[in-house]
Design an enzyme around this catalytic site. Structure first.
Site, PDB file in Angstrom:
ATOM      1  N   ASP A  93      55.914 -53.455  33.478  1.00  0.00           N
ATOM      2  CA  ASP A  93      56.000 -54.136  32.189  1.00  0.00           C
ATOM      3  C   ASP A  93      57.013 -53.462  31.265  1.00  0.00           C
ATOM      4  O   ASP A  93      57.810 -54.136  30.591  1.00  0.00           O
ATOM      5  CB  ASP A  93      54.620 -54.148  31.527  1.00  0.00           C
ATOM      6  CG  ASP A  93      54.330 -55.460  30.826  1.00  0.00           C
ATOM      7  OD1 ASP A  93      55.019 -56.449  31.118  1.00  0.00           O
ATOM      8  OD2 ASP A  93      53.413 -55.489  29.989  1.00  0.00           O
ATOM      9  N   ASP A  98      48.193 -60.588  30.623  1.00  0.00           N
ATOM     10  CA  ASP A  98      47.623 -59.582  29.736  1.00  0.00           C
ATOM     11  C   ASP A  98      46.114 -59.719  29.620  1.00  0.00           C
ATOM     12  O   ASP A  98      45.457 -58.872  29.020  1.00  0.00           O
ATOM     13  CB  ASP A  98      48.254 -59.701  28.342  1.00  0.00           C
ATOM     14  CG  ASP A  98      49.738 -59.372  28.352  1.00  0.00           C
ATOM     15  OD1 ASP A  98      50.141 -58.511  29.152  1.00  0.00           O
ATOM     16  OD2 ASP A  98      50.493 -59.992  27.588  1.00  0.00           O
TER      17      ASP A  98
END
Length: 375
Positions: free
Chosen positions: A221, A267
């Protein structure tokens, strides 16, 4: 990021391509921003709570049926960030080469069918309970095989009833609504269903496996958000219900609002399957407490709120897993250290990883059989 940057004084983004990307625009209205982000936080935590408890029932049902749950092994977890990176870059190249409109048209049709079945899986039990007892229900059995006689192999073996068909009809109407209007509520219904199904059905076998997965995606990420523009570009181009959205101008324009704050399902689902594992660990201790689940859940909530705060403060795209991963791993580990249950925590597993015997083990087994025969 924003499509109409000139219309919004401040633009920001939070993205994660694990299961989709997220973009967020910070509006001029503080009230609108508070409502939007507060709603996103609530919509993020609900699938984790619901999916975690559904995962407990799902695993219990599988064990009672004598089925072995499909779990992610340590090797799978280590490879996942690499596969995700290749997928992300591949999607980026596709959007550079082909028309964005044509690609998103194909994605819309694909997610229409996927979303209908995902939503039907979630609301099916509620629809069945709402139908009156006088409802003329009948059972059906759909079988699709290949081969002849004794060599037949089932490709599809599906049992359903008329209540399931009613549920499927309702979900199809919602799907058509999304297909035609792309309304944010229809998008959220599909996204919510995807998130719950993901947390429920995707399974980690050990806490160490979860740490490997989250650690790898932590690096993934950070690299794709801070190191390149690939993730943000894909986030701007990708139109599919793989994110939860909420309008920041809802107070001004009602349900027709169009200035959205968004949170990617990655997420939610990735930390969610780890939190679900900790809930199953709590259940295995049989202490009538959910200490590790509550600890990881609170850590996720704090990490998500920190993501929003940092994004707002620095006015820059933020990889949510940068904050969620340390929180979700760190706090439960501190709890385990305080309770002296670290070894117990890391030795727990839902299902043992299959290990094929090597040559030495096979030879040892043969020697044991020979000794028994001689005796």
């Amino acid at each position: 990021m924003a499509d109409n940057m000139s219309e919004v004084p401040v633009v920001n983004a939070t993205v994660n391509e694990t299961a989709g990307n997220a973009t967020a625009k910070i509006p001029a209205s503080p009230e609108g921003m508070a409502v939007a982000y507060g709603s996103l936080v609530i919509m993020a935590i609900l699938p984790i709570i619901i999916g975690s408890f559904r995962s407990v029932r799902y695993h219990k049902a599988q064990k009672e049926a004598g089925e072995k749950p499909e779990t992610m092994t340590s090797k799978d977890a280590a490879m996942f960030p690499i596969i995700a990176s290749c997928t992300l870059f591949g999607i980026y190249l596709i959007f550079q080469i082909f028309s964005k409109e044509h690609i998103n048209l194909l994605l819309t049709v694909y997610f229409f069918f996927l979303g209908v079945f995902a939503l039907a899986h979630i609301i099916g039990p509620f629809v069945s309970k709402m139908l009156p007892s006088s409802f003329p229900n009948k059972d059906y059995h759909l079988i699709f095989t290949q081969g002849k006689a004794e060599k037949k192999e089932d490709l599809m073996n599906y049992e359903f009833d008329r209540k399931d068909l009613v549920c499927l009809g309702i979900c199809t109407v919602i799907g058509v609504w999304y297909l035609v209007k792309k309304h944010w509520i229809a998008n959220n219904l599909f996204g919510f269903a995807f998130a719950i199904n993901g947390v429920e059905l995707l399974s980690l076998n050990r806490v160490s496996t979860g740490c490997i997965l989250l650690g790898g995606l932590f690096i993934y990420d950070i690299f794709w958000v801070f190191g390149t523009n690939v993730m943000v570009t894909v986030a701007k181009s990708f139109e599919a219900p793989i994110k939860l959205v909420f309008p920041q101008d809802l107070l001004e324009h009602g349900l027709g609002a169009s200035n959205f704050a968004m949170l990617g399902l990655g997420d939610i689902v990735i930390p969610g399957i780890f939190i679900a594992l900790l809930l199953r660990f709590d259940m295995s201790l049989k202490k009538n407490s959910k200490t590790y689940f509550y600890a990881s859940f609170i850590a996720y909530l704090l990490g998500l709120m920190l993501t929003i705060f940092v994004m707002h403060f620095f006015k820059h795209a933020q990889p949510a897993l940068l904050y969620l991963v340390p929180a979700c791993i760190g706090l439960p580990l501190v709890v385990a250290l305080a309770k002296g249950e670290v070894r117990q925590l890391f030795s727990y597993e839902d299902a043992s990883e299959e290990k094929k015997p090597d040559d030495k083990e096979k030879a040892a087994t043969k020697d044991e059989k020979k000794v028994k025969k001689e005796k």
